[in-house]
Design an enzyme around this catalytic site. Structure first.
Site, short mmCIF file in Angstrom:
data_model
loop_
_atom_site.label_atom_id
_atom_site.label_comp_id
_atom_site.label_asym_id
_atom_site.label_seq_id
_atom_site.Cartn_x
_atom_site.Cartn_y
_atom_site.Cartn_z
N HIS A 75 -50.20 -22.97 -30.54
CA HIS A 75 -50.28 -24.43 -30.58
C HIS A 75 -50.92 -24.92 -29.30
O HIS A 75 -51.15 -24.19 -28.35
CB HIS A 75 -48.90 -25.06 -30.80
CG HIS A 75 -47.96 -24.97 -29.64
ND1 HIS A 75 -46.91 -25.81 -29.48
CD2 HIS A 75 -47.90 -24.14 -28.58
CE1 HIS A 75 -46.24 -25.52 -28.40
NE2 HIS A 75 -46.81 -24.50 -27.83
N CYS B 272 -50.12 -26.05 -21.24
CA CYS B 272 -49.90 -26.17 -22.69
C CYS B 272 -50.95 -27.04 -23.38
O CYS B 272 -51.01 -27.08 -24.60
CB CYS B 272 -48.50 -26.71 -22.96
SG CYS B 272 -47.20 -25.59 -22.41
N HIS C 53 -52.39 -21.65 -27.07
CA HIS C 53 -51.57 -20.59 -26.50
C HIS C 53 -50.47 -20.32 -27.52
O HIS C 53 -50.25 -21.11 -28.44
CB HIS C 53 -50.99 -21.00 -25.13
CG HIS C 53 -49.98 -22.08 -25.20
ND1 HIS C 53 -50.33 -23.42 -25.35
CD2 HIS C 53 -48.63 -22.05 -25.19
CE1 HIS C 53 -49.23 -24.15 -25.39
NE2 HIS C 53 -48.18 -23.34 -25.31
N HIS D 39 -46.47 -18.56 -28.77
CA HIS D 39 -45.06 -18.28 -28.47
C HIS D 39 -44.48 -17.35 -29.53
O HIS D 39 -44.92 -17.37 -30.68
CB HIS D 39 -44.23 -19.57 -28.47
CG HIS D 39 -44.60 -20.51 -27.38
ND1 HIS D 39 -44.19 -20.35 -26.07
CD2 HIS D 39 -45.33 -21.65 -27.39
CE1 HIS D 39 -44.65 -21.34 -25.34
NE2 HIS D 39 -45.36 -22.15 -26.12
N ASP E 195 -45.44 -18.59 -39.46
CA ASP E 195 -45.71 -17.32 -38.77
C ASP E 195 -47.20 -17.00 -38.71
O ASP E 195 -47.90 -17.07 -39.72
CB ASP E 195 -44.96 -16.18 -39.46
CG ASP E 195 -44.98 -14.91 -38.64
OD1 ASP E 195 -44.89 -14.99 -37.40
OD2 ASP E 195 -45.09 -13.82 -39.24
N HIS E 196 -47.65 -16.66 -37.51
CA HIS E 196 -49.04 -16.30 -37.25
C HIS E 196 -50.01 -17.40 -37.66
O HIS E 196 -51.09 -17.13 -38.20
CB HIS E 196 -49.40 -14.95 -37.88
CG HIS E 196 -48.81 -13.81 -37.13
ND1 HIS E 196 -47.51 -13.39 -37.31
CD2 HIS E 196 -49.33 -13.03 -36.16
CE1 HIS E 196 -47.26 -12.38 -36.51
NE2 HIS E 196 -48.35 -12.14 -35.79
N GLU F 78 -38.31 -21.62 -27.72
CA GLU F 78 -39.74 -21.47 -27.50
C GLU F 78 -39.99 -20.31 -26.54
O GLU F 78 -40.98 -19.59 -26.65
CB GLU F 78 -40.31 -22.76 -26.94
CG GLU F 78 -41.83 -22.77 -26.90
CD GLU F 78 -42.37 -24.14 -26.55
OE1 GLU F 78 -43.01 -24.75 -27.42
OE2 GLU F 78 -42.16 -24.58 -25.41
#
Length: 137
Positions: free
Chosen positions: A16, A35, A41, A43, A81-82, A126
């Site tokens: 994100h 960020c 980037h 998490h 996810d991903h 996070e």
């Protein structure tokens, strides 16, 4: 009847960028720091879903944990996810994907799938040290 809270832990990996489209790049960088990177980037998010309610006298469950597991897999993990949250997840095309907003989105999705009399709480890590909790308030 006693009330018990059951928990299911899950995880997803996602990229994100924290960014306010109404602001300049400089202001975004000042407020969001690294960020705000325009290249995004990622998490490794840890998710804990808690469901609280009375124990069903017939089943002995507050909620069948297999049902909760499947619900989280289908409604949350498969969706997030991903993924690049900003670009691939509809809710975040106009909503900044902060941990706070991600937790609220997850709660809203799950709330429609879990019996109304059960209390719902979403805890989203996070990082191992940064996490948020949302209970619908």
């Amino acid at each position: 009847m006693p009330k018990v809270t059951v928990h299911r832990k899950a995880h997803f990996n996602a990229a994100h960028r924290l960014h306010n489209g109404d602001w300049s790049d400089a202001r975004n960088a000042t407020v969001f720091g690294k960020c705000a990177n325009p290249h995004y980037h990622g998490h490794n998010y840890e998710l804990i879903v808690a469901v609280k309610g009375e124990i069903n006298p017939v089943t002995g469950f507050v909620m069948d944990m297999k049902v909760l597991k499947d619900l989280i897999e289908v409604e949350i993990e498969e969706k997030l996810d991903h993924k690049n949250l900003n670009e691939e997840v509809e809710e975040f095309k106009t909503l900044n994907p902060t941990a706070e907003n991600i937790a609220v989105v997850i709660w809203n999705i799950l709330r429609t799938k879990i019996e109304e009399q059960l209390e719902l709480s979403v805890t989203l890590y996070e990082t191992p040290r940064n996490f948020v909790v949302y209970t619908g308030e």
